[in-house]
Design a protein around this motif. Structure first.
Motif: not given
Length: 110
Positions: A21-32, A78-86
């Protein structure tokens, strides 16, 4: 308003594994430079991984090895330079290799 890629994106994928089993954390960053207004993240598992619904901070679906995460109302922008974590919890047999490619609104992320 339709989802916009808003430029480049970066994805960080981290797991916390235990036997099968596992948990996964994904960070999406707007690099634009433009705001992303609505997003869908897609990737494929390279192994036997299966998401254990419901996951968090996104609407998760899995078909075979293909995984899709769609924004929720509160984190669709997601603003420029901002991130969300899912993230999500999952299971696997054997090994738990990380996905190698991610797309956000059809654009390949680094």
């Amino acid at each position: 308003m339709s989802p916009s890629a808003g430029g480049t994106c970066k994805v960080a994928y981290a797991t916390n594994d235990w036997g099968g089993g596992f948990t996964a954390t994904i960070t999406i960053t707007n690099a634009g430079t433009a705001t992303i207004n609505g997003w869908t993240l897609k990737f494929a598992f390279p192994g036997t991984q299966k998401i254990t619904p419901p996951g968090w901070s996104a609407t998760w679906t899995q078909s075979g090895t293909s995984v899709t995460a769609a924004n929720l109302d509160w984190n669709k922008t997601i603003g420029a330079g901002q991130s969300v974590q899912i993230g999500f919890q999952g299971t696997y047999t054997g090994s738990n290799p990380k996905p190698t490619a991610f797309t956000l609104n059809g654009t390949t992320c680094s």
